[in-house]
Design an enzyme around this catalytic site. Structure first.
Site, PDB file in Angstrom:
ATOM      1  N   ARG A   1      29.306  44.609  61.018  1.00 14.45           N
ATOM      2  CA  ARG A   1      28.752  45.382  59.877  1.00 14.45           C
ATOM      3  C   ARG A   1      29.789  46.195  59.121  1.00 14.45           C
ATOM      4  NH1 ARG A   1      24.847  46.122  63.835  1.00 14.45           N
ATOM      5  NH2 ARG A   1      23.118  44.676  63.551  1.00 14.45           N
TER       6      ARG A   1
ATOM      7  N   LYS B   1      36.188  43.646  45.343  1.00  7.73           N
ATOM      8  CA  LYS B   1      35.294  42.483  45.271  1.00  7.73           C
ATOM      9  C   LYS B   1      35.786  41.469  46.283  1.00  7.73           C
ATOM     10  CE  LYS B   1      33.573  42.303  40.538  1.00  7.73           C
ATOM     11  NZ  LYS B   1      33.598  41.523  39.289  1.00  7.73           N
TER      12      LYS B   1
ATOM     13  N   GLU C   1      45.569  36.913  33.867  1.00 12.06           N
ATOM     14  CA  GLU C   1      44.859  38.168  34.155  1.00 12.06           C
ATOM     15  C   GLU C   1      45.626  39.367  33.576  1.00 12.06           C
ATOM     16  OE1 GLU C   1      41.873  37.952  35.335  1.00 12.06           O
ATOM     17  OE2 GLU C   1      41.743  36.352  36.840  1.00 12.06           O
TER      18      GLU C   1
ATOM     19  N   LYS D   1      43.185  48.466  36.003  1.00 15.62           N
ATOM     20  CA  LYS D   1      42.113  48.037  36.922  1.00 15.62           C
ATOM     21  C   LYS D   1      41.591  49.238  37.715  1.00 15.62           C
ATOM     22  CE  LYS D   1      39.967  44.774  39.689  1.00 15.62           C
ATOM     23  NZ  LYS D   1      39.857  43.433  40.186  1.00 15.62           N
TER      24      LYS D   1
ATOM     25  N   GLU E   1      30.169  47.374  39.215  1.00 14.92           N
ATOM     26  CA  GLU E   1      29.959  46.589  37.996  1.00 14.92           C
ATOM     27  C   GLU E   1      28.556  46.714  37.404  1.00 14.92           C
ATOM     28  OE1 GLU E   1      32.127  42.795  37.817  1.00 14.92           O
ATOM     29  OE2 GLU E   1      30.458  42.025  36.653  1.00 14.92           O
TER      30      GLU E   1
ATOM     31  N   ARG F   1      33.017  47.663  34.197  1.00 20.16           N
ATOM     32  CA  ARG F   1      33.805  46.739  35.015  1.00 20.16           C
ATOM     33  C   ARG F   1      33.618  45.278  34.589  1.00 20.16           C
ATOM     34  NH1 ARG F   1      35.116  46.663  41.505  1.00 20.16           N
ATOM     35  NH2 ARG F   1      36.310  44.728  41.426  1.00 20.16           N
TER      36      ARG F   1
ATOM     37  N   ASN G   1      35.982  40.660  33.163  1.00 20.15           N
ATOM     38  CA  ASN G   1      35.672  39.233  33.279  1.00 20.15           C
ATOM     39  C   ASN G   1      35.865  38.469  31.975  1.00 20.15           C
ATOM     40  OD1 ASN G   1      34.901  39.089  36.046  1.00 20.15           O
ATOM     41  ND2 ASN G   1      33.130  40.330  35.488  1.00 20.15           N
TER      42      ASN G   1
ATOM     43  N   HIS H   1      36.067  34.697  31.996  1.00 20.58           N
ATOM     44  CA  HIS H   1      35.713  34.224  33.342  1.00 20.58           C
ATOM     45  C   HIS H   1      34.427  33.397  33.373  1.00 20.58           C
ATOM     46  CE1 HIS H   1      38.915  36.907  34.503  1.00 20.58           C
ATOM     47  NE2 HIS H   1      38.722  36.697  35.780  1.00 20.58           N
TER      48      HIS H   1
ATOM     49  N   HIS I   1      34.825  30.084  35.053  1.00 22.06           N
ATOM     50  CA  HIS I   1      34.134  29.711  36.298  1.00 22.06           C
ATOM     51  C   HIS I   1      33.418  28.377  36.124  1.00 22.06           C
ATOM     52  CE1 HIS I   1      33.886  34.120  37.954  1.00 22.06           C
ATOM     53  NE2 HIS I   1      35.060  33.575  38.133  1.00 22.06           N
TER      54      HIS I   1
ATOM     55  N   HIS J   1      42.340  29.113  39.183  1.00 18.53           N
ATOM     56  CA  HIS J   1      41.444  30.129  38.621  1.00 18.53           C
ATOM     57  C   HIS J   1      42.045  30.710  37.321  1.00 18.53           C
ATOM     58  CE1 HIS J   1      38.679  33.507  38.394  1.00 18.53           C
ATOM     59  NE2 HIS J   1      39.722  34.316  38.314  1.00 18.53           N
TER      60      HIS J   1
HETATM   61  P1  NAD Z   1      45.574  31.410  45.807  1.00 12.67           P
HETATM   62  O1  NAD Z   1      45.187  32.451  46.738  1.00 12.67           O
HETATM   63  O2  NAD Z   1      45.012  30.043  46.000  1.00 12.67           O
HETATM   64  O3  NAD Z   1      47.174  31.316  45.792  1.00 12.67           O
HETATM   65  C1  NAD Z   1      47.777  30.375  44.945  1.00 12.67           C
HETATM   66  C2  NAD Z   1      48.773  29.489  45.689  1.00 12.67           C
HETATM   67  O4  NAD Z   1      49.980  30.202  45.888  1.00 12.67           O
HETATM   68  C3  NAD Z   1      48.323  29.037  47.045  1.00 12.67           C
HETATM   69  O5  NAD Z   1      48.757  27.725  47.249  1.00 12.67           O
HETATM   70  C4  NAD Z   1      49.050  29.986  47.976  1.00 12.67           C
HETATM   71  O6  NAD Z   1      49.237  29.468  49.262  1.00 12.67           O
HETATM   72  C5  NAD Z   1      50.352  30.134  47.263  1.00 12.67           C
HETATM   73  N1  NAD Z   1      51.104  31.347  47.508  1.00 12.67           N
HETATM   74  C6  NAD Z   1      50.623  32.600  47.648  1.00 12.67           C
HETATM   75  N2  NAD Z   1      51.636  33.476  47.681  1.00 12.67           N
HETATM   76  C7  NAD Z   1      52.769  32.770  47.594  1.00 12.67           C
HETATM   77  C8  NAD Z   1      54.136  33.122  47.557  1.00 12.67           C
HETATM   78  N3  NAD Z   1      54.534  34.400  47.544  1.00 12.67           N
HETATM   79  N4  NAD Z   1      55.053  32.134  47.482  1.00 12.67           N
HETATM   80  C9  NAD Z   1      54.650  30.852  47.426  1.00 12.67           C
HETATM   81  N5  NAD Z   1      53.381  30.451  47.419  1.00 12.67           N
HETATM   82  C10 NAD Z   1      52.442  31.401  47.490  1.00 12.67           C
HETATM   83  O7  NAD Z   1      45.222  31.817  44.305  1.00 12.67           O
HETATM   84  P2  NAD Z   1      45.294  33.188  43.497  1.00 12.67           P
HETATM   85  O8  NAD Z   1      45.528  32.801  42.104  1.00 12.67           O
HETATM   86  O9  NAD Z   1      46.172  34.168  44.150  1.00 12.67           O
HETATM   87  O10 NAD Z   1      43.796  33.742  43.627  1.00 12.67           O
HETATM   88  C11 NAD Z   1      42.715  33.044  43.087  1.00 12.67           C
HETATM   89  C12 NAD Z   1      41.466  33.510  43.788  1.00 12.67           C
HETATM   90  O11 NAD Z   1      41.270  34.901  43.541  1.00 12.67           O
HETATM   91  C13 NAD Z   1      40.220  32.817  43.306  1.00 12.67           C
HETATM   92  O12 NAD Z   1      39.448  32.435  44.426  1.00 12.67           O
HETATM   93  C14 NAD Z   1      39.490  33.867  42.502  1.00 12.67           C
HETATM   94  O13 NAD Z   1      38.093  33.707  42.516  1.00 12.67           O
HETATM   95  C15 NAD Z   1      39.903  35.114  43.201  1.00 12.67           C
HETATM   96  N6  NAD Z   1      39.852  36.319  42.379  1.00 12.67           N
HETATM   97  C16 NAD Z   1      39.207  37.389  42.896  1.00 12.67           C
HETATM   98  C17 NAD Z   1      39.164  38.570  42.190  1.00 12.67           C
HETATM   99  C18 NAD Z   1      38.544  39.784  42.808  1.00 12.67           C
HETATM  100  O14 NAD Z   1      38.363  40.792  42.116  1.00 12.67           O
HETATM  101  N7  NAD Z   1      38.225  39.759  44.070  1.00 12.67           N
HETATM  102  C19 NAD Z   1      39.757  38.666  40.926  1.00 12.67           C
HETATM  103  C20 NAD Z   1      40.397  37.543  40.415  1.00 12.67           C
HETATM  104  C21 NAD Z   1      40.438  36.366  41.155  1.00 12.67           C
HETATM  105  N1  GLY Z   2      38.272  40.487  38.584  1.00 13.97           N
HETATM  106  C1  GLY Z   2      37.187  41.200  38.044  1.00 13.97           C
HETATM  107  C2  GLY Z   2      36.808  42.421  38.816  1.00 13.97           C
HETATM  108  O1  GLY Z   2      37.450  42.773  39.767  1.00 13.97           O
HETATM  109  O2  GLY Z   2      35.860  43.051  38.492  1.00 13.97           O
END
Ligand code: NAD
Ligand code: GLY
Length: 364
Positions: free
Chosen positions: A118, A140, A182, A224, A234, A238, A242, A245, A249, A262
């Protein structure tokens, strides 16, 4: 090293930004118990897992789980691998999860921390530009469902965020571009002066100039943090984070998770949002050209996939979390530096944008 704070009362936390800080042991003070689990993936583990582990004192028992790499593994089945490790190694409620990786690892680790017994503590050590400027900050967390992106999740704030800009040196160029989508977003929705900074320095930023990157990461996290502090869950401002997005998406889900990054989908989605804003008479065609230019300079796709039909877009956009009482709401631009959440557009105008394909931005 620079420090920022996300101000959320008793859930406030610091963001540390600097070079070579993974190995400096900064996160130790945020590990509250004597157990921790580092969650990472098969690409990041060989690069940075040892340095991170070595920075934690021997008095803390550190386990690890190495997930397969990819957005297609951001699902409930792979989330279970984290719970398996926690339970097999008898982690109790004082444990701390540490996310070492990009947004996929960060979102999954955060959600595992929100749900395990939890709710336990977690720390973000983001290693992509996208995760450093966006996903690691704000709490998030979640996983994808075949019917919708990030549909299963929770708000759960980390104890701290450790941003080591040096790790970007190993990041593939495509991933740097995805993160830049972003960064550009913050300029477009919140701060025209920041957009000007990005326009002036985009070549240096894409060339990994460490000072320029540190400034861009700092300003992105600052924006942010300001937005999240005002609207953690949100219910208002907030949602502006997006921009692009909802379209993005839909592209990700249509193409199959992992096909379009993404950030790439957000790039094309941002262009679609700018096109619709222009068709509504809110921004000028000159503004749209500006949006297109900065996205192109960051080597981002600016058009959606050719084969995607307006109906496919609309079906996928209908499951967006911003849909309210059956009504689609989009983040659109009132001007460069000012965004709104709006359902104030006609189906005809939306159709024009969805049908524009590679003519996006040409006819407004
Ligand atoms: P990812 O986590 O898939 O990383 C991208 C690639 O880079 C992967 O292959 C990873 O293994 C590699 N990698 C990571 N760090 C590295 C490094 N230092 N050197 C070499 N390779 C490296 O993708 P991302 O773009 O980091 O994140 C995308 C995800 O984030 C999506 O799932 C999206 O929905 C989510 N997201 C969440 C929020 C939130 O607020 N929580 C906001 C934006 C995006
Ligand atoms: N990436 C959008 C948010 O964190 O709200």
């Amino acid at each position: 090293m620079q420090t920022l704070h996300v101000e959320l009362g008793d859930r406030s936390y610091p963001i540390f930004i600097g070079q070579n800080i993974v190995s400096k042991g900064l996160l130790t003070q945020y590990i509250t118990g004597n157990q921790a689990l580092i969650v990472t993936n098969e690409t990041v583990a060989p690069l940075y897992l040892k340095a991170l582990k070595d920075s934690i004192p021997g008095s803390i028992r550190v386990d690890e789980v190495v997930l397969p790499d990819g957005e297609q593994f951001k699902d409930l089945d792979h989330l279970n691998l984290i719970f398996d490790q926690l339970l097999q190694n008898r982690h109790n409620r004082t444990t701390t999860l540490i996310a070492l990786g990009g947004g996929v690892v960060g979102d999954m680790t955060g959600f595992a921390a929100a749900a395990y017994q939890r709710g336990v503590n977690f720390i973000q050590v983001p290693t992509t530009l996208l995760s450093q400027v966006d996903s690691s900050v704000g709490g998030k967390t979640g996983v994808n469902h075949p019917l919708g992106k990030n549909m299963i999740g929770a708000f759960h704030q980390p104890q701290c965020v450790l941003i080591d800009t040096t790790v970007l040196n190993t990041l593939p160029e495509k991933e740097l571009s995805a993160g830049m989508a972003e960064v550009i977003k913050y300029g477009l929705i919140y701060d025209e002066a920041f957009l000007c900074y990005l326009e002036d320095h985009i070549d240096g930023l894409m060339g990994l100039d460490s000072d320029l990157l540190a400034q861009a990461i700092f300003r992105s996290c600052q924006i942010k943090a300001e937005v999240v502090a005002q609207d953690e869950k949100e219910s208002g401002i907030r949602a502006l984070l997006n921009l692009g997005h909802t379209f993005g998406h839909a592209i990700e889900a249509n193409q199959g998770y992992g096909e379009w990054l993404h950030g790439e989908a957000v790039g094309a989605g941002t262009m679609m949002a700018a096109d619709l804003s222009c068709r509504l008479g809110w921004i000028s065609s000159k503004d749209v050209t500006r949006v297109k230019a900065i996205l192109e300079a960051a080597n981002l796709p600016i058009y959606p996939p050719n084969e995607m039909t307006p109906d496919q877009f609309k079906q996928l956009m209908a499951v967006d979390k911003k849909v309210l009482d059956g009504q689609l709401r989009l983040i659109l631009l009132k001007s460069i530096g000012e965004a709104v959440v709006s359902s104030d557009f006609s189906v005809e105008k939306l159709n024009e944008t969805l049908e524009a394909g590679s003519n996006l931005g040409d006819c407004c």
